[in-house]
Write a protein that holds these residues in place. Structure first.
Motif, short mmCIF file in Angstrom:
data_model
loop_
_atom_site.label_atom_id
_atom_site.label_comp_id
_atom_site.label_asym_id
_atom_site.label_seq_id
_atom_site.Cartn_x
_atom_site.Cartn_y
_atom_site.Cartn_z
N LEU A 380 6.36 5.44 -3.33
CA LEU A 380 5.90 6.12 -2.08
C LEU A 380 4.53 4.95 -1.30
O LEU A 380 4.07 4.37 -0.13
CB LEU A 380 5.70 6.78 -1.33
N TYR A 381 3.80 5.12 -1.88
CA TYR A 381 2.13 4.45 -1.53
C TYR A 381 1.88 2.91 -1.80
O TYR A 381 0.48 2.80 -1.18
CB TYR A 381 1.58 5.08 -2.07
N SER A 382 3.16 2.38 -2.34
CA SER A 382 2.97 0.88 -2.75
C SER A 382 2.80 0.06 -2.18
O SER A 382 2.50 -0.94 -2.10
CB SER A 382 3.64 -0.01 -3.40
N SER A 383 3.60 0.66 -0.27
CA SER A 383 3.59 -1.50 0.82
C SER A 383 2.76 -0.94 1.80
O SER A 383 3.14 -0.75 2.89
CB SER A 383 4.87 -1.01 0.87
N ILE A 384 1.38 0.41 1.26
CA ILE A 384 0.70 0.06 2.30
C ILE A 384 0.32 -0.48 3.65
O ILE A 384 -0.48 -1.60 2.05
CB ILE A 384 0.13 1.50 2.48
#
Length: 807
Positions: A380-384
């Motif tokens: 979920l936080y890999s493409s911030i």
């Protein structure tokens, strides 16, 4: 301090310890823990028993002594009489005369054995009884007068043995007199103690009966006294127990001795004072609950009111962003959208913290895959945006159970907050999750989960207050990174709700490590045969850091494949000898930039050895010209199950294209699927004009026909007259809300009542979702929502026979 005192103090301490433990395990300590009535009864029983035993023993001893003395005197008399009567029988050696004499002696009670021993013939002239074997012993020629009387030869517990010499002369005997006694022989008599034993038994029995009668009488008297003492105490104890259970207005009777009456009176006064104070506390509690309820309702209402216009703002920004603007104008739109999203996150944090502080949260337990949950958080936080230089990974202990019973929503919220906090304070480096098995016992499994980062770290003086709400390190940190300071406070409350704990270890400018310790109910694990094991004999991980090494090591452990870690430096010296010793090998490479030398090395390795090459790259890296050289190119981070599936697909099909990006034909088909919705109609029931316009615009872009109703009554009328493929239903509306409208739609005739209804609301708590389900709604989407969220909802609920929507 003197030397003597130095030696004395340890001795005193040891003496006190011995005294303490001796008392702790003594009878006295056990006795003092008993109830008063039991203590008094036990004390009476011990005293009465002791006195009774003492009197009985004394009586038995005295009686036995008296009977023993009487028996000895009687034995002397019988033996002496036998000796006098046996003189003629021994003088003439007549057995018949001896038999007659013995017959007269046997008339005495308890005479068991009798023997007449003749001195002349040196044998027993006559014997009665066979218990004791008589032996003839030499008799003296002359005796003193004192030796002529009977003697007690021996005594046992069963009998006495007496003897006496038989003589003539020295006294008048028959018709002649001898001046000097002449020894004729000896008599022996054995007298039984049976009578004495029986008498002693009678005495004991009588003593027991008398003692029991007296004990019963005294015990009855004592019980009556105990009841008079213990009844007030018992009543007071029972009253205290009822008061503890919540009974009000209880008073005890003032009875018993004066001291007990005084205690009861003071108890009644204390109860009066406590009830007055409790009434005050209840009143204050009611006021606090009312205030808290009003606060919660206010927060819920304000949240709904804030989210509704926010949905309009963000939706309009999405629609405007699709228009033709200059780069400068698009940057303005991007900034506006980011500000709106930040405001949504702020509202969510305040609402979450408010609910947790009010202790309204309950656990909704379900069986879930914990490794999958953690890996999904990493994904979920890999493409911030702006965090492309942070490497994210997840390492899960192979021996730790994957299936647990937990609250999926709260676990996701906990690790979302921890990961977002770690990423926010890390500009470059690593953020990774590690999970270890702590223990398994009593059908419980305890896991330790670490969230590590290489960010700015935490100052030592702030660590103890880190989980306090609204706290940040200092003003400069707050201005640079933003946030309310509620995230970690929410994490602490979530961990406590799930009966866990959280702590942090950090060093400024080095990074932080948050440890979450959680205990779950154990679940029977599903054992799946490792499918990759037959394909590889060994595994090699080539990476320059430990962030990927640990996940790769665990990945190979679950398949029982030996694993070797090789650093990028001196790769040839390490890699080639390893491959020469191994069979089929899986090589996983983590590189930011692959040099020409490394490419040539991997090409030669692939041509010479049986290897499968997997390359891990970050999302912001562009595709390498040699991407088709690899058997598999994986974008980090990735799920373990995803990597396993892709490897199996490659090994079974030997088609590396199956690992690539979506082909142009697939992308074209994907686009056609999304827009192939001609003839599908959606009803939007929304009282907010802006939100209804946004929903209509998004749906029309997806190819749907859209009707709009401004409240539940209009929505019911529209649904009664037309069959829709989906209804998006707002929950809070004037005239008729979404819950009532849904219930009435479900009461329509088929097929109108079977339309999928999805709730669209700003209230997204589990309680709100349950309320929507109870009203008859099929799905739930939270405001503000994105077009992607809308696509997912449409994909799930709209049945399309030709194609399905996908994201």
């Amino acid at each position: 301090m003197s030397a003597e005192s130095i030696h004395v103090k340890p001795l005193i301490f040891l003496k006190e310890k011995i005294k303490h433990y001796t008392y702790a395990y003594s009878i006295k300590s056990l006795f003092t823990n008993l109830p008063f009535s039991t203590q008094l009864t036990t004390f009476f029983f011990l005293i009465t028993s002791s006195v009774a035993v003492l009197l009985s023993v004394s009586l038995i001893i005295i009686s036995n002594n008296i009977l023993e003395e009487h028996g000895v005197r009687n034995g002397h008399y019988i033996t002496h009489s036998l000796a006098k009567q046996s003189s003629l029988a021994l003088l003439y050696g007549s057995e018949d005369a001896a038999r007659d004499v013995v017959a007269s002696i046997l008339t005495f009670a308890n005479v068991q054995q009798v023997a007449l021993i003749d001195r002349k013939s040196k044998h027993i002239l006559f014997q009665h009884g066979k218990i004791v074997k008589w032996e003839v012993r030499p008799l003296p020629n002359a005796v003193k007068p004192s030796e002529l009387i009977s003697h007690l030869e021996s005594a046992t517990s069963d009998y006495w043995e007496f003897s006496s010499l038989v003589f003539i002369g020295g006294e008048e005997n028959d018709n002649f007199t001898h001046s000097k006694p002449e020894i004729l022989g000896e008599v022996r008599v054995v007298i039984s103690k049976n009578d004495i034993k029986q008498i002693i038994l009678v005495i004991i029995f009588a003593d027991i009966i008398i003692t029991m009668i007296l004990a019963v009488l005294l015990f009855a008297l004592l019980r009556k006294m105990i009841r008079s003492f213990s009844k007030p105490i018992h009543n007071l104890s029972a009253a205290m127990h009822e008061v503890k259970g919540g009974r009000q207005g209880l008073r005890v009777e003032e009875a018993g001795p004066r001291e007990f009456k005084l205690i009861s009176r003071e108890f009644n006064r204390m109860m009066t004072a406590l009830e007055e104070r409790e009434a005050e506390l209840i009143h204050a509690k009611d006021l606090a609950l009312d205030a808290n309820r009003m606060k919660s309702e206010f927060i819920a209402n304000v949240t709904h009111e804030i989210r509704t216009p926010l949905n309009g703002i963000l939706g309009m920004l999405d629609l405007i962003d699709e228009s033709h603007f200059t780069e400068r104008e698009k940057s303005f739109l991007t900034d506006a959208r980011k500000s709106g999203e930040a405001l949504v996150n702020l509202v969510n944090e305040i609402l979450d913290f408010s609910k947790l502080s009010a202790e309204k949260s309950t656990l909704d337990l379900e069986t879930l895959d914990f490794r999958e949950l953690l890996e999904s958080r990493i994904m979920l936080y890999s493409s911030i945006e702006g965090k492309e230089h942070i490497q994210l990974s997840c390492s899960y202990d192979p021996v730790a159970p994957r299936l647990i019973r937990g609250d999926s929503v709260k676990l996701q919220q906990l690790f979302n907050n921890l990961l977002s906090n770690a990423i926010k304070f890390t500009s470059k480096g690593e953020v990774y999750i590690e999970t270890f098995l702590d223990k398994i016992e009593d059908n419980k499994v305890t896991l330790k989960i670490y969230v590590h980062d290489t960010g700015i770290g935490i100052k030592t003086e702030f660590i103890s207050k880190l989980f306090d709400p609204y706290l940040q390190q200092d003003g400069s940190i707050s201005r640079q990174f933003g946030g309310t300071g509620l995230g970690l406070a929410i994490c602490k409350k979530l961990a406590e709700i799930m009966n866990g704990s959280i702590r942090v270890v950090s060093e400024e400018h080095i990074g932080s490590s948050f440890e979450v310790k959680l205990t779950f109910d154990s679940v029977e694990q599903i054992h799946i045969q490792p499918k990759l094991t037959p394909f590889f004999e060994s595994g090699i991980g080539i990476c320059s850091n430990d962030t990927l090494t640990k996940p790769l090591s665990n990945f190979f452990k679950q398949f029982s494949i030996p694993f070797i870690h090789i650093y990028s430096e001196n790769i040839e010296e390490q890699l080639m000898p390893t491959l020469e010793k191994s069979g089929r090998t899986l090589i996983l490479v983590n590189v930011y930039e692959i040099s020409d030398f490394e490419l040539d090395l991997f090409k030669s390795v692939k041509n010479l050895y049986r290897v499968t090459l997997v390359c891990f790259k970050s999302r912001h890296q562009s595709d390498n010209n040699e991407k088709y050289f690899w058997d598999l190119v994986v974008t980090r981070p990735t799920r373990t199950s995803y990597l396993e599936d892709r490897l199996l697909a490659h090994l079974t099909t030997q088609n590396s294209n199956s690992f690539g990006v979506m082909s142009e034909s697939n992308a074209k088909k994907h686009s056609e699927d999304i827009n192939n919705n001609t003839g599908k109609c959606v009803l939007v029931v929304e009282d907010n004009v802006v939100n209804s316009r946004i929903a209509k615009a998004n749906l029309e872009k997806l190819g749907f026909e859209v009707d709009v109703a401004m409240n539940g009554a209009e929505g019911l009328t529209a649904a009664s007259n037309k069959k829709y493929d989906l209804i998006l239903m707002d929950c809070q509306m004037p005239i008729m809300d979404g819950f009532a409208a849904t219930q009435k739609i479900r009461q329509l005739a088929a097929p109108l009542n079977a339309v999928p209804i999805v709730a669209v609301t700003a209230n997204n708590s589990p309680e709100d979702q349950r309320k929507c389900a109870e009203a008859g709604m099929d799905g739930f989407i939270s405001k503000p929502y994105t077009r992607d969220m809308l696509k997912i909802t449409l994909q799930k609920w709209i049945k399309n026979s030709d194609s399905n929507l996908s994201t």
